[in-house]
Design an enzyme around this catalytic site. Structure first.
Site, short mmCIF file in Angstrom:
data_model
loop_
_atom_site.label_atom_id
_atom_site.label_comp_id
_atom_site.label_asym_id
_atom_site.label_seq_id
_atom_site.Cartn_x
_atom_site.Cartn_y
_atom_site.Cartn_z
N ASP A 113 0.82 -1.22 0.00
CA ASP A 113 0.00 0.00 0.00
C ASP A 113 0.85 1.27 0.00
O ASP A 113 2.07 1.22 0.18
CB ASP A 113 -0.95 -0.01 1.22
N ASN A 162 -7.29 -2.08 14.38
CA ASN A 162 -8.66 -2.43 14.01
C ASN A 162 -8.72 -3.70 13.15
O ASN A 162 -9.75 -3.98 12.55
CB ASN A 162 -9.33 -1.26 13.28
N HIS A 191 -6.96 -4.29 10.42
CA HIS A 191 -6.74 -4.16 8.97
C HIS A 191 -5.44 -4.81 8.53
O HIS A 191 -4.49 -4.93 9.29
CB HIS A 191 -6.84 -2.70 8.50
N GLU A 237 -9.54 -1.51 5.51
CA GLU A 237 -10.19 -1.10 6.76
C GLU A 237 -11.42 -1.96 7.03
O GLU A 237 -11.94 -2.61 6.12
CB GLU A 237 -10.60 0.37 6.64
C1 GLP Z 1 -0.25 0.63 8.44
C2 GLP Z 1 -0.03 -0.29 7.24
C3 GLP Z 1 -0.27 -1.74 7.63
C4 GLP Z 1 0.46 -2.07 8.91
C5 GLP Z 1 -0.01 -1.17 10.03
C6 GLP Z 1 0.60 -1.50 11.38
O1 GLP Z 1 -1.57 0.89 8.66
N1 GLP Z 1 -0.89 0.02 6.16
O2 GLP Z 1 0.17 -2.57 6.56
O3 GLP Z 1 0.24 -3.41 9.25
O4 GLP Z 1 0.32 0.15 9.65
O5 GLP Z 1 1.72 -0.70 11.64
P1 GLP Z 1 2.64 -0.85 12.91
O6 GLP Z 1 3.53 -2.02 12.62
O7 GLP Z 1 3.41 0.44 12.96
O8 GLP Z 1 1.77 -1.07 14.07
#
Ligand code: GLP
Length: 264
Positions: A67, A137, A139, A144
């Site tokens: 993404d 959440n 995702h 989402e």
């Molecule tokens: C973002 C990315 C996700 C990732 C999430 C968790 O939202 N789009 O792919 O899993 O962050 O991030 P963190 O590892 O900083 O908690």
């Protein structure tokens, strides 16, 4: 589904890097799905280290990132392009021609762009191994809650929770992205193998719902229950709301004994 329970994020990142390294050694032209986020930083650190030691060659590896924020150019310090360059691509020998990250600067014609991203994945032969983090959440990528479980790469509006979680990375007053381009859940499910990493108490509820809850669009990661080769690697805090921890430990022991290939 395998659930690997680890002590902390150091153990998790080491294990994940080992799995990726093993996959690259087995198939030098591996098609690797990559993720960003704090959880991934040490995974890349370990992969970079293995590369520097001379034991890991990425020259034929093809990568697809999950993404990117809509509106952020690759030069923006919070863009996922920037993250990947900083933590990984500038430190290993992935051929720049083999790197695919959704373009956050596209304007209009989103469907056409996203279809071409999907086409690139198909042309590469499909994703062999996809690494995922998880949002509070539930995702995966930026799918989402209430994302279609069959969704493909597309423009996605970010939830308030995700915008709040990510706000800390942006300067006060700076305009924050409200949308992203993300692989869809259907896209992710087509990967041949999936590894999801989660650390910390803030992820505990999402992890428990994803592994032990019903499959529901309200928790995107729960759809991974449908995938035949998925491994969750979680630390003690992220695992704290799982009710079957003892069973996961026994499964792991027996897997190591009877089908050790499943763990490499
Ligand atoms: C973002 C990315 C996700 C990732 C999430 C968790 O939202 N789009 O792919 O899993 O962050 O991030 P963190 O590892 O900083 O908690």
């Amino acid at each position: 589904m395998l659930v690997l329970l680890k002590r902390d994020s150091e153990e998790i990142s080491r294990q994940a890097a080992q799995l990726v390294a093993g996959a690259v050694r087995k198939k030098p032209g591996l098609v690797l799905g990559l993720a960003t986020g704090g959880t991934m930083v040490d995974v890349y650190k370990h992969l970079v280290q293995l590369h520097k030691e001379g034991s890991l060659d990425f020259s034929r590896v093809v990568t697809f990132n999950l993404d990117e924020y809509l509106g952020l150019p690759a030069t923006h310090s919070q863009s996922f392009h920037y993250f990947m360059r900083e933590h990984f691509f500038s430190r290993v020998n992935v051929n720049p021609r083999n790197i695919h990250i959704p373009d956050g600067t596209i304007q209009g014609n989103y469907d056409q762009y996203c279809a071409s991203f999907e086409e690139d994945i198909r042309k590469a032969g499909g994703i062999d191994l996809q690494i995922l983090g998880i949002g509070r959440n539930g995702h995966i990528g930026f799918n989402e809650p209430t994302s279609s479980l069959a969704s493909r790469t597309r423009l996605k509006v970010l939830s308030q929770e995700t915008m709040d979680d990510n706000a800390k990375s942006f300067a006060p007053g700076e305009e924050r992205p409200r949308c992203a381009i993300t692989m869809g859940i259907g896209t992710i499910l087509e990967a041949r193998k999936i590894i999801l990493l989660a650390t910390g108490a803030a992820k505990a509820a999402a992890v428990a719902k994803s592994i032990e809850g019903p499959i529901a669009s309200a928790v995107s990661a729960s759809v991974l229950q449908l995938h035949p080769e998925v491994t969750f690697i979680v630390d003690e805090q992220a695992a704290s709301q799982l009710t079957q921890r003892e069973y996961y430990r026994r499964v792991l022991e027996m897997t190591a004994l009877l089908t050790p290939d499943r763990l490499s």
